[in-house]
Design an enzyme around this catalytic site. Structure first.
Site, PDB file in Angstrom:
ATOM      1  N   GLU A 330       0.830  -1.198   0.000  1.00  0.00           N
ATOM      2  CA  GLU A 330       0.000   0.000   0.000  1.00  0.00           C
ATOM      3  C   GLU A 330       0.870   1.256   0.000  1.00  0.00           C
ATOM      4  O   GLU A 330       1.855   1.335   0.741  1.00  0.00           O
ATOM      5  CB  GLU A 330      -0.884   0.058   1.251  1.00  0.00           C
ATOM      6  CG  GLU A 330      -1.992  -0.950   1.312  1.00  0.00           C
ATOM      7  CD  GLU A 330      -2.833  -0.788   2.578  1.00  0.00           C
ATOM      8  OE1 GLU A 330      -3.929  -1.343   2.622  1.00  0.00           O
ATOM      9  OE2 GLU A 330      -2.379  -0.108   3.522  1.00  0.00           O
ATOM     10  N   CYS A 331       0.510   2.229  -0.812  1.00  0.00           N
ATOM     11  CA  CYS A 331       1.068   3.572  -0.790  1.00  0.00           C
ATOM     12  C   CYS A 331       2.602   3.568  -0.749  1.00  0.00           C
ATOM     13  O   CYS A 331       3.240   3.319  -1.762  1.00  0.00           O
ATOM     14  CB  CYS A 331       0.473   4.366   0.364  1.00  0.00           C
ATOM     15  SG  CYS A 331       0.513   6.156   0.075  1.00  0.00           S
TER      16      CYS A 331
END
Length: 447
Positions: A330-331
């Site tokens: 994620e991210c």
């Protein structure tokens, strides 16, 4: 349906920057210093404020998010995480009525307060105003049906507090539960994603002790406890989780990768996973006996040289990827899988490079829909998520379609074969099937 007594209170605010995090931290530390067992929660998707809560109460703080998790799961998690405590303190998000979109109060502090029956205390920044503070408070009290039972005034001096308190209580009939003066020694710095993280502040203990001492003198803690103790009984439904497999999952966790929902990690453990924490900046390789890899969000852009020079870890992750190990990112973890960040070489599992920008790229709640079959979502399936980043990549396409409440859409994510990587953050309790599929993919890899 289960029913239990949970002493609970929300410290909400008129707007972002009004001081609700400072007031919440002061109250948490003061209550802990009194010997109370305190549970801490944060409304919404924020990762950083719970880190401060956790450092103060010396146990994990949790998020309450009706959009990411759904009300049924949120109620269960709140009840579970409030067990064996004297009081649960919930910090609000943004302004009291600010919700999922620009024109709705859904998932706002107000919405969570109403639906979970949490009495609220409104933090009001009084800087630059006197009688107008009462007018502002009246607006919050009258705007919609709410559970605001008291206010705390921020940035108020001792000699001015009596005037504020008398004006507000006489004109509005709302209780004023105290004030916080400005204390420069307790200020916490900020950066592009919000406050600096708790682990980065060497003097955090001294700052919170100072805040607690001030709160004992200036805030009516007994009134706050009385409000919490008078909250109605809490209804919730117990949610059973299937144990799937005893896989071992490597989870990146250090200053570069530190954005995780504690309940999401514990859900994986409930499903049978053993989580093995490691540091992509310090460790030279993955342990050899792991069956999956999770790379969370955080601040990789602050540690580019260390990440780029750690060839041992980069090669280890690339080898695991080539062997088919399931990877969820994620991210910041998504960026680490790219060719580069600001021209610093990364793992190069994903072809595009990433660049940091001066302005926010995407922000807010989204619903993700898979354009094709992926490791965790099948074609046409959707998941709730939240996106917040100051970087962009070179690709203008993605495996998922993101849609905001406003109707705006864009493509995001790299979800191919054994990789599910994306900018948005996902809470597994709102998307339990995704967590289960990740465990099963790890089990397949293990076999």
């Amino acid at each position: 349906m289960m029913n239990k007594k949970i002493n609970r209170i929300m410290i909400a605010g008129t707007n972002s920057g009004c001081g609700k995090t400072t007031v919440t931290c002061a109250i948490l530390k003061a209550l802990k210093n009194r010997g109370l067992k305190v549970a801490a929660f944060k409304c919404g998707p924020d990762y950083i404020d719970p880190m401060f809560h956790s450092e103060i109460i010396e146990t994990n703080s949790r998020n309450i998010d009706l959009f990411l998790c759904g009300e049924r799961q949120a109620r269960y998690l709140f009840a579970k995480n409030s067990e064996n405590t004297d009081v649960s303190v919930v910090e609000g998000v943004m302004g009291f009525y600010d919700g999922v979109g620009g024109n709705t109060g859904e998932n706002s502090s107000w919405d969570i307060s109403n639906k979970l029956g949490i009495p609220a205390v409104l933090v009001v920044n009084c800087k630059g105003a006197s009688v107008s503070v009462a007018a502002m408070i009246k607006g919050y009290l009258d705007f919609d049906k709410n559970r605001i039972e008291a206010v705390v005034l921020n940035n108020v001096s001792k000699h001015m507090y009596k005037m504020y308190k008398e004006t507000i209580e006489n004109r509005l009939g709302i209780r004023v539960a105290g004030y916080m003066p400005f204390e420069p020694e307790a200020v916490i710095g900020s950066r592009h994603l919000g406050l600096v993280t708790a682990k980065e502040i060497g003097s955090l203990k001294q700052k919170t002790e100072l805040l607690a001492a001030i709160a004992e003198e200036t805030i009516d803690l007994d009134l706050l406890l009385d409000i919490a103790n008078n909250a109605e009984h809490f209804d919730y439904e117990k949610i059973e989780v299937e144990q799937i497999s005893d896989v071992r999952i490597a989870v990146a966790k250090d200053r570069a990768f530190c954005f995780y929902y504690q309940d999401s990690l514990e859900l994986l453990e409930k499903m049978g996973a053993k989580l093995i924490y490691f540091s992509p900046t310090e460790d030279i390789r993955l342990t050899e006996d792991v069956d999956g890899l999770i790379l969370g969000g955080g601040y990789p852009e602050l540690y580019l040289e260390k990440l780029s020079k750690n060839a041992g870890m980069i090669n280890s992750i690339r080898a695991a990827w080539r062997e088919g190990m399931p990877i969820y990112a994620e991210c910041g973890g998504f960026m680490y899988l790219g060719k580069s960040i600001n021209s610093y070489a990364m793992t190069h599992i994903i072809e595009p490079g990433f660049e940091m920008t001066e302005k926010l790229q995407n922000f807010g709640y989204v619903t993700l829909t898979a354009k094709d079959n992926t490791m965790l979502l099948e074609h046409g399936e959707s998941a709730t998520a939240h996106e917040f980043h100051y970087s962009k990549n070179d690709s203008d396409s993605g495996s998922l379609t993101a849609r905001k409440a406003s109707g705006k859409t864009w493509e995001t994510g790299y979800c191919k074969e054994n990789v599910f990587a994306l900018y948005p953050h996902i809470h597994f309790w709102g998307n339990i099937q995704m967590a289960a599929r990740f465990i099963k993919k790890c089990e397949e890899y293990k076999k």
